[in-house]
Design a protein around this motif. Structure first.
Motif, PDB file in Angstrom:
ATOM      1  N   VAL A 106       0.842  -1.203   0.000  1.00 23.44           N
ATOM      2  CA  VAL A 106       0.000   0.000   0.000  1.00 23.44           C
ATOM      3  C   VAL A 106       0.872   1.247   0.000  1.00 23.44           C
ATOM      4  O   VAL A 106       1.764   1.378   0.855  1.00 23.44           O
ATOM      5  CB  VAL A 106      -0.920   0.033   1.242  1.00 23.44           C
ATOM      6  N   VAL A 107       0.661   2.113  -0.994  1.00 26.81           N
ATOM      7  CA  VAL A 107       1.245   3.450  -0.935  1.00 26.81           C
ATOM      8  C   VAL A 107       0.382   4.258   0.040  1.00 26.81           C
ATOM      9  O   VAL A 107      -0.815   4.393  -0.157  1.00 26.81           O
ATOM     10  CB  VAL A 107       1.250   4.131  -2.315  1.00 26.81           C
ATOM     11  N   PRO A 108       0.957   4.780   1.119  1.00 26.93           N
ATOM     12  CA  PRO A 108       0.133   5.411   2.159  1.00 26.93           C
ATOM     13  C   PRO A 108      -0.417   6.772   1.732  1.00 26.93           C
ATOM     14  O   PRO A 108       0.069   7.387   0.767  1.00 26.93           O
ATOM     15  CB  PRO A 108       1.099   5.565   3.327  1.00 26.93           C
ATOM     16  N   ASP A 109      -1.417   7.216   2.453  1.00 25.70           N
ATOM     17  CA  ASP A 109      -1.993   8.541   2.211  1.00 25.70           C
ATOM     18  C   ASP A 109      -1.126   9.656   2.773  1.00 25.70           C
ATOM     19  O   ASP A 109      -1.117  10.770   2.244  1.00 25.70           O
ATOM     20  CB  ASP A 109      -3.380   8.649   2.863  1.00 25.70           C
ATOM     21  N   THR A 110      -0.438   9.375   3.890  1.00 25.71           N
ATOM     22  CA  THR A 110       0.257  10.435   4.607  1.00 25.71           C
ATOM     23  C   THR A 110       1.676  10.030   4.983  1.00 25.71           C
ATOM     24  O   THR A 110       2.014   8.844   5.023  1.00 25.71           O
ATOM     25  CB  THR A 110      -0.498  10.818   5.902  1.00 25.71           C
ATOM     26  N   ALA A 111       2.483  11.037   5.267  1.00 24.55           N
ATOM     27  CA  ALA A 111       3.826  10.844   5.807  1.00 24.55           C
ATOM     28  C   ALA A 111       4.148  12.040   6.692  1.00 24.55           C
ATOM     29  O   ALA A 111       3.628  13.137   6.482  1.00 24.55           O
ATOM     30  CB  ALA A 111       4.862  10.720   4.696  1.00 24.55           C
ATOM     31  N   SER A 112       5.011  11.816   7.671  1.00 25.49           N
ATOM     32  CA  SER A 112       5.363  12.888   8.600  1.00 25.49           C
ATOM     33  C   SER A 112       6.869  12.927   8.803  1.00 25.49           C
ATOM     34  O   SER A 112       7.532  11.887   8.844  1.00 25.49           O
ATOM     35  CB  SER A 112       4.677  12.690   9.949  1.00 25.49           C
ATOM     36  N   LEU A 113       7.382  14.141   8.950  1.00 25.24           N
ATOM     37  CA  LEU A 113       8.784  14.373   9.269  1.00 25.24           C
ATOM     38  C   LEU A 113       8.858  15.209  10.542  1.00 25.24           C
ATOM     39  O   LEU A 113       7.934  15.957  10.858  1.00 25.24           O
ATOM     40  CB  LEU A 113       9.492  15.144   8.151  1.00 25.24           C
ATOM     41  N   ALA A 114       9.963  15.110  11.255  1.00 31.48           N
ATOM     42  CA  ALA A 114      10.174  15.962  12.426  1.00 31.48           C
ATOM     43  C   ALA A 114      11.666  16.138  12.639  1.00 31.48           C
ATOM     44  O   ALA A 114      12.479  15.341  12.163  1.00 31.48           O
ATOM     45  CB  ALA A 114       9.528  15.346  13.670  1.00 31.48           C
ATOM     46  N   GLY A 115      12.025  17.204  13.340  1.00 32.42           N
ATOM     47  CA  GLY A 115      13.434  17.447  13.610  1.00 32.42           C
ATOM     48  C   GLY A 115      13.661  18.760  14.324  1.00 32.42           C
ATOM     49  O   GLY A 115      12.744  19.340  14.912  1.00 32.42           O
ATOM     50  N   THR A 116      14.902  19.241  14.263  1.00 32.14           N
ATOM     51  CA  THR A 116      15.272  20.442  15.007  1.00 32.14           C
ATOM     52  C   THR A 116      16.105  21.403  14.170  1.00 32.14           C
ATOM     53  O   THR A 116      16.811  20.996  13.237  1.00 32.14           O
ATOM     54  CB  THR A 116      16.099  20.102  16.274  1.00 32.14           C
ATOM     55  N   ILE A 117      16.028  22.672  14.554  1.00 32.37           N
ATOM     56  CA  ILE A 117      16.909  23.727  14.050  1.00 32.37           C
ATOM     57  C   ILE A 117      17.713  24.234  15.243  1.00 32.37           C
ATOM     58  O   ILE A 117      17.129  24.627  16.254  1.00 32.37           O
ATOM     59  CB  ILE A 117      16.113  24.899  13.437  1.00 32.37           C
ATOM     60  N   ARG A 118      19.027  24.211  15.149  1.00 36.09           N
ATOM     61  CA  ARG A 118      19.896  24.733  16.206  1.00 36.09           C
ATOM     62  C   ARG A 118      20.628  25.959  15.668  1.00 36.09           C
ATOM     63  O   ARG A 118      21.109  25.946  14.538  1.00 36.09           O
ATOM     64  CB  ARG A 118      20.921  23.688  16.648  1.00 36.09           C
ATOM     65  N   TYR A 119      20.764  26.996  16.483  1.00 29.28           N
ATOM     66  CA  TYR A 119      21.278  28.273  15.986  1.00 29.28           C
ATOM     67  C   TYR A 119      21.864  29.083  17.136  1.00 29.28           C
ATOM     68  O   TYR A 119      21.606  28.818  18.311  1.00 29.28           O
ATOM     69  CB  TYR A 119      20.142  29.066  15.328  1.00 29.28           C
TER      70      TYR A 119
END
Length: 389
Positions: free
Chosen positions: A248-261
């Protein structure tokens, strides 16, 4: 001078407190047992006031010195643990499955309790000690919670100090960076709503996995092609979630992460480019992409003059040869930064014999650091609030 006499006398008790806290870790904003232990110990030491429930589970104590002056100096420690299952093998390891003091906040709390006992018994200072036991440092906004609850309006401070253990294998090594010392951090979540299909007919989909994979690569160009080479910034995608079946090709996908500065304007640039990339991918692929950004940590800025004062106080305890002014900040983050935006102060590292990095299930803190850290915290307050004559 070395370890202060009161702290030396009670270092066995400090180790017992530390082991008890380590065995009973609590996640941010649930530190009810920890806060109760802290409050009970502070009252037993004879501090002048104990205030509980500041910023939900925080504790603040006041100790008045002999001199009766009006200046106030704050000392801060964090209390929360991490959602990590402990694998240290210690005989006092966590009794709570999936929760561990993997960053040494149990040690920081114990050190501040040791400083409290010394200050309450000796009171060799002119002014008031404000002891801040903070909840929820690990990305949950504990400092901001205490500030929103009126921390420095209710308990004013002229300056404030904190410290963090450093598993460097160099016991008693005190380090500090003047100016920008630790990175600010924003967390991001990206949700892609595409169109699923049978795995045998992907032409009927708007595949969110393809879009997510392309976004991961293009997000890396934010730093390499937008941020000036002399301005440090780290953008890391740390999570990707999609799909539940082989065919099954899914309907949704999610990414997460951080920005450091280390500069607010660099963070603003990175956030703007991330939004532009998400909007562009949504248009190009005919899908919906939702980006959520939340600033979690400010840049930690150490006051130069107060950093010098901290180093001088540390030199009294560990010797000047063990005090180092460092040139390079670290890309890790610390929410004591939020307090330093309101009140000037300084934040240091204190080395110990351990060498396993923090946030590791095998992290072990060297208990020999406890009286050292307690003495440094007490000493900087005494130096900053000296008795006349």
């Amino acid at each position: 001078m070395g370890i202060l006499p009161v702290i030396e006398q009670y270092k066995g008790e400090l180790e017992a407190i530390f082991k008890d806290l380590h065995a009973h870790p609590e996640i941010g904003f649930t530190e009810t047992r920890t806060a109760a232990v802290v409050a009970e110990r502070l009252r037993a030491y004879g501090v002048d006031e104990v205030h509980e429930g500041i910023g939900k589970t925080g504790v603040v104590a006041l100790i008045k010195g002999k001199g009766g002056g009006n200046r106030r100096v704050g000392l801060r420690a964090d209390m929360d643990a991490l959602p990590i299952h402990e694998e240290s093998g210690l005989d006092y390891a966590s009794q709570t499955p999936g929760v561990m003091h993997a960053c040494g906040h149990d040690a920081h709390t114990t050190m501040l309790l040791g400083a409290a006992r010394h200050l309450a018994e000796t009171r060799e200072f002119d002014g008031t000690a404000v002891l801040i036991f903070q909840p929820a440092e690990e990305g949950l906004g504990g400092a901001r919670g205490m500030l929103a609850d009126g921390l420095f309006e209710r308990f004013p401070c002229d300056e404030v100090y904190g410290l963090h253990n450093w598993p460097s294998g160099q016991p008693r090594k005190f380090g500090i960076v003047k100016g920008a010392a630790m990175a600010g951090s924003s967390f991001f979540d990206i949700h892609i709503k595409g169109k699923g299909s049978h795995g045998a007919m992907p032409h009927e989909s708007r595949d969110p996995l393809i879009i997510a994979s392309s976004l991961v690569g293009d997000i890396q160009t934010i730093v390499s092609r937008n941020v000036r080479a002399l301005d440090a910034c780290v953008v890391s995608v740390t999570q990707i979630h999609a799909g539940s079946a082989y065919n099954v090709v899914p309907d949704t996908a999610s990414l997460a992460g951080t920005i450091r500065y280390f500069k607010d304007e660099v963070c603003e640039l990175a956030e703007r480019r991330m939004k532009e990339l998400c909007d562009g991918f949504a248009l190009a692929y005919g899908v919906e992409i939702e980006l959520k950004l939340r600033n979690v940590f400010n840049v930690l800025e150490n006051d130069a003059e107060l950093s010098d004062a901290y180093m001088e106080a540390a030199g009294d305890i560990v010797g000047a040869e063990n005090v180092v002014e460092r040139d390079e900040p670290v890309t890790g983050s610390e929410d004591f930064a939020d307090m330093l935006r309101v009140v000037p102060g300084a934040y240091c590292t204190l080395g110990h014999a351990g060498t396993v990095a923090v946030h590791n299930p095998k992290f072990v803190i060297d208990t020999g650091i406890l009286p050292v850290g307690a003495s440094i915290m007490a000493r900087v307050l005494e130096r900053r609030l000296p008795l006349a004559g």
